[in-house]
Enzyme design. Structure first.
Site, PDB file in Angstrom:
ATOM      1  CB  CYS A 238      60.452 -65.601  59.439  1.00  0.00           C
ATOM      2  SG  CYS A 238      60.387 -67.022  60.477  1.00  0.00           S
TER       3      CYS A 238
ATOM      4  CB  CYS B 276      22.114 -44.124  63.807  1.00  0.00           C
ATOM      5  SG  CYS B 276      21.183 -42.948  63.637  1.00  0.00           S
TER       6      CYS B 276
ATOM      7  CB  CYS C 194      64.931 -66.788  60.326  1.00  0.00           C
ATOM      8  SG  CYS C 194      64.280 -68.347  59.412  1.00  0.00           S
TER       9      CYS C 194
ATOM     10  CG  ASP D  30      21.444 -67.234  91.184  1.00  0.00           C
ATOM     11  OD1 ASP D  30      22.320 -67.544  91.503  1.00  0.00           O
ATOM     12  OD2 ASP D  30      20.913 -66.804  93.052  1.00  0.00           O
TER      13      ASP D  30
ATOM     14  CG  ASP E 119      24.240 -70.626  88.793  1.00  0.00           C
ATOM     15  OD1 ASP E 119      25.040 -71.857  88.523  1.00  0.00           O
ATOM     16  OD2 ASP E 119      23.613 -70.624  89.719  1.00  0.00           O
TER      17      ASP E 119
ATOM     18  CB  CYS F 122      16.941 -45.809  64.394  1.00  0.00           C
ATOM     19  SG  CYS F 122      18.372 -45.198  62.873  1.00  0.00           S
TER      20      CYS F 122
ATOM     21  CG  ASP G 217      24.840 -67.582  87.199  1.00  0.00           C
ATOM     22  OD1 ASP G 217      25.507 -68.319  87.016  1.00  0.00           O
ATOM     23  OD2 ASP G 217      24.114 -67.334  88.255  1.00  0.00           O
TER      24      ASP G 217
END
Length: 784
Positions: free
Chosen positions: A18, A86, A15, A666, A465, A83, A670
């Site tokens: 708001c 940066c 409305c 594995d 897992d 590096c 995962d």
């Protein structure tokens, strides 16, 4: 700077009141000049002073008021970083200078920038322009090349450039260094001391200084321009001092006799070797993502105007009818409307057994169709598919920063000026890292990153897992139960079961046949073999009708197996898959198939407990199966029925409790969790995607590698602390002496007052020998 005006799309307003609430909230921000929130247009026009306020503050305020602002999150590959500092420069440029950027985070290791921005305020072109203005490059895909291809092309170009510069460096620096050293040791004769030789040395050194080493000048200039200093500044400064001092000696001989052209050339070439290797390593960092993307077929077969048509995957739309033949990969997510099959969903769930699919069952893009032909209605395509979400999770986890990294980024800006100002502390900890990783390799443990050694010592929780990590990851026969007295032994029952399953392509059937072959049982050839998908198989064996399948099938065809009900329930409660064997409608027995424990699982988990680590099991399997496995190996906590997209969030949950977490897995499913964990460990026998994503690879495939990796981490960090002590004491004592602190003290020995270079070299050697010797003790450490 002038006023800045942004127009934000606002959601959640119901409305006109708001709109007023949003205006009141924004007026409280210092720097806001005017606000106009339009309820009908769902927009907020905000005029503010960018010296006091940023677009992010405005967006946050609207969100805090209970409304939403449409933002987009994207990632771009970035080139030109040398590096961590940066990365900080790019973050500053985006966060401070691009109005629509809500948050920007740059990961130096993966060379990607993750940006959350308001597309209504700034576009992707504005973001790229800001990165380029800061002195770096942003890779934007063109119309003929997708983002991954564009990134790959840029990576190849960088590797080629670094390799070419290194080769040029070697071609000129090697003869320069060799001749210079031979001259210093009087191995070349009197001619080498002629003045023209120094000019020749300059000719050799110049291409190295200004071609091979040009990147350091460019990088150093960019860094200083952004009011910070990186390692390029050090390299450019150190090599330039040696080079230009030598030039001055040539022009003004009174400055000295010795030139140092070989010093600058060798420094630049050796560091360029590191940069070349780094570029090649970084080129592989996207390998996990590319392999995931490779799981998607390039094309799909759809039914268009009543005919089958093969189209590019990108053209598949939600609502299309897709046809998938046996053995093909399913291109997108959808719901089966015709046909039946079994689908290998191990890439998604990690579970080894294929899932039977019927009409109205969901299928997932990237999974592999079994022996049946199916037609399904596409429901999620493009970035909405489950596989796309996994790819996104891996990218986000790889691109996110740990809190400690933010500290590291800030330190990078301070470190170089401090080194220039007071002299570097040459700490020889790399020797311990080398020894630790070497010891790991000896034990079948590959540390892909040195940081994993450090973080491994801080872990509180190890998440395992289930399938393929704690268990073998393959179905095997675990129980054979007789009900018919005609069968005198397990092998007799297994002979009949193996014979009827001989014609089956189902993994459960293959597991039964494999067990029979393992026991050297001769099998009969089945006649009139028939597979009833989702139920079982039937055939004529030795002139008798034999059926084998899931218990529910026999209830449907009204064959009495009531006497086996209790045993079936008990086996199923243990997480086992039960197959019923019937001959001429008479119950013969049961064969239970399950994923079996790895032999080392129990002892490994005991060792982890002895190392004061909490052990958690993560699985997509049901709770009953998970509890059955957990009770055998004494797992502390279980997360069951976890989908791939939820695995990373489960790791986050644990981390939010303040626990440093290691993840062992594995499978493809995962990968997001491995990337999210503080230390990801991949079983070496697992998928390439898991191995690419992890920090540590247990190359033997043996779970004992987890406890060994922790032991090696702890031993290495202990050694590093000892090395730091040796190096620190050396520097604390000798740097002031080298600076001449003893010169005014009359009673101090003359050789200490002057600290002759030979003595300094001897002292440095002693420090290095003590550090290296201490590190080499790691090779003799007992790792069990």
């Amino acid at each position: 700077m002038a006023e800045q005006t942004i127009t934000l799309p606002v959601g959640g307003m119901t409305c006109a009141n708001c709109a007023m609430n949003i205006e009141r909230g924004l007026k409280k921000l210092v720097g806001v000049h005017s606000i106009n929130v339009n309820f009908a247009a769902e927009q907020a026009v905000v005029v503010f002073d960018p010296k006091h306020l940023h677009a992010k503050d405005v967006v946050d305020k609207i969100k805090n008021s209970g409304y939403s602002v449409a933002t987009v999150k994207t990632e771009l590959p970035v080139t030109g970083m040398t590096c961590a500092n940066c990365a900080a420069n790019i973050e500053r440029a985006l966060n401070r200078k691009v109005p629509g950027v809500v948050n920007a985070s740059v990961n130096f290791a993966t060379e990607r920038v993750s940006i959350k921005y308001v597309p209504a305020v700034s576009g992707i072109d504005d973001i790229a322009a800001a990165i380029e203005k800061a002195g770096y490059g942003a890779i934007l895909p063109d119309e003929t090349m997708d983002a991954e291809d564009a990134e790959e092309a840029a990576r190849r170009a960088e590797i080629k450039d670094q390799t070419r510069k290194f080769i040029i460096g070697v071609v000129f620096a090697l003869p320069l260094f060799t001749m210079s050293m031979m001259r210093d040791f009087n191995l070349l004769g009197l001619w080498s001391h002629a003045s023209w030789v120094n000019w020749f040395f300059m000719i050799l050194a110049t291409p190295v200084q200004f071609y091979t080493g040009w990147d350091y000048y460019v990088g150093g200039f960019k860094s200083l321009k952004n009011k910070s200093a990186n390692m390029d500044v050090l390299v450019a400064m150190g090599s330039s001092i040696a080079y230009f001092y030598s030039i001055s000696v040539l022009i003004f001989p009174s400055f000295g006799e010795h030139v140092y052209f070989e010093t600058s050339a060798v420094i630049i070439t050796l560091i360029k070797l590191g940069k070349m290797l780094e570029a090649r390593t970084k080129g592989k960092t996207g390998g996990a993502i590319r392999k995931l993307i490779g799981l998607q077929p390039k094309t799909a077969t759809i039914i268009e105007n009543g005919r089958e048509t093969n189209i590019p995957l990108t053209r598949v739309k939600a609502g299309d009818i897709v046809v998938v033949r046996p053995g093909e990969r399913i291109p997108v997510d959808g719901i089966i409307i015709e046909g039946e099959s079994s689908v290998d969903e191990s890439m998604l769930s990690g579970e080894p057994l294929p899932v039977d699919k019927h009409e109205n069952d969901p299928v997932v893009g990237g999974t592999i169709n079994g022996e049946g032909l199916v037609k399904f209605k596409a429901t999620r395509v493009g970035k909405e598919t489950a596989l796309a979400q996994i790819i996104k999770l891996v990218q986000e986890a790889q691109g996110s920063k740990a809190p400690i990294q933010a500290i590291a980024d800030r330190m990078a800006a301070v470190f170089v000026p401090v080194v220039i100002g007071i002299c570097a502390l040459g700490l020889a900890t790399p020797t311990a890292i080398m020894a630790g990783t070497g010891k790991g390799a000896e034990k079948g443990i590959l540390f892909k990153k040195g940081e994993a050694l450090e973080t491994g010592t801080k872990l509180d929780t190890i998440v395992l897992d289930k399938t393929g990590t704690i268990t073998m990851g393959k179905p095997a026969v675990v129980d054979i139960i007789l009900f018919d007295r005609d069968f005198k032994s397990e092998n007799q029952l297994l002979q009949l079961a193996g014979s009827v399953e001989k014609g089956s392509e189902h993994p459960l059937g293959k597991a039964i046949v494999n067990e029979a072959q393992k026991r050297n049982i001769d099998l009969w050839s089945p006649e009139k073999f028939k597979a009833l998908r989702g139920f079982g198989v039937e055939a004529i064996i030795e002139d008798k009708s034999v059926k084998m399948g899931q218990p529910a099938w026999f209830l449907d065809i009204e064959i009495n197996i009531e006497q086996a009900k209790d045993r079936i329930d008990k086996l199923q409660s243990q997480g086992k898959t039960v197959m019923v064997l019937v001959r001429d409608n008479i119950l013969c027995g049961l064969v239970a198939v399950s994923d079996t424990l790895k032999p080392e699982s129990k002892s490994t988990i005991e060792k982890l407990h002895a190392q004061h680590l909490k052990v958690v099991m993560l699985t997509g399997d049901n709770l009953k199966t998970a509890q059955a496995i957990a009770s055998k190996v004494k797992i502390d906590e279980i997360f069951a029925e976890v989908r791939p997209e939820e695995k990373a969030s489960k790791i986050k949950e644990i981390q939010e409790k303040g626990e440093k977490t290691g993840m062992v897995g594995d499978g493809i499913n995962d990968a997001p969790a491995l990337a999210q964990a503080d230390v990801g460990m991949a079983i070496g026998t697992g998928t390439d995607v898991a191995i690419e994503t992890a920090d540590v690879i247990l190359s033997s495939g043996d779970l004992t590698g987890v406890s060994r990796a922790i032991q090696i981490s702890r031993a290495t960090m202990s050694t590093i602390k000892q090395n730091l002590f040796f190096a620190f004491v050396y520097n604390i004592v000798l740097i002031p002496v080298a600076a001449g602190i003893l010169a005014p003290i009359d009673f101090a020995p003359e050789f200490l007052k002057q600290l002759h270079p030979i003595l300094a070299a001897l002292a440095m050697s002693f420090s290095s020998v003590s550090v290296v010797s201490n590190s080499l003790r790691l090779y003799r450490a007992r790792i069990q």
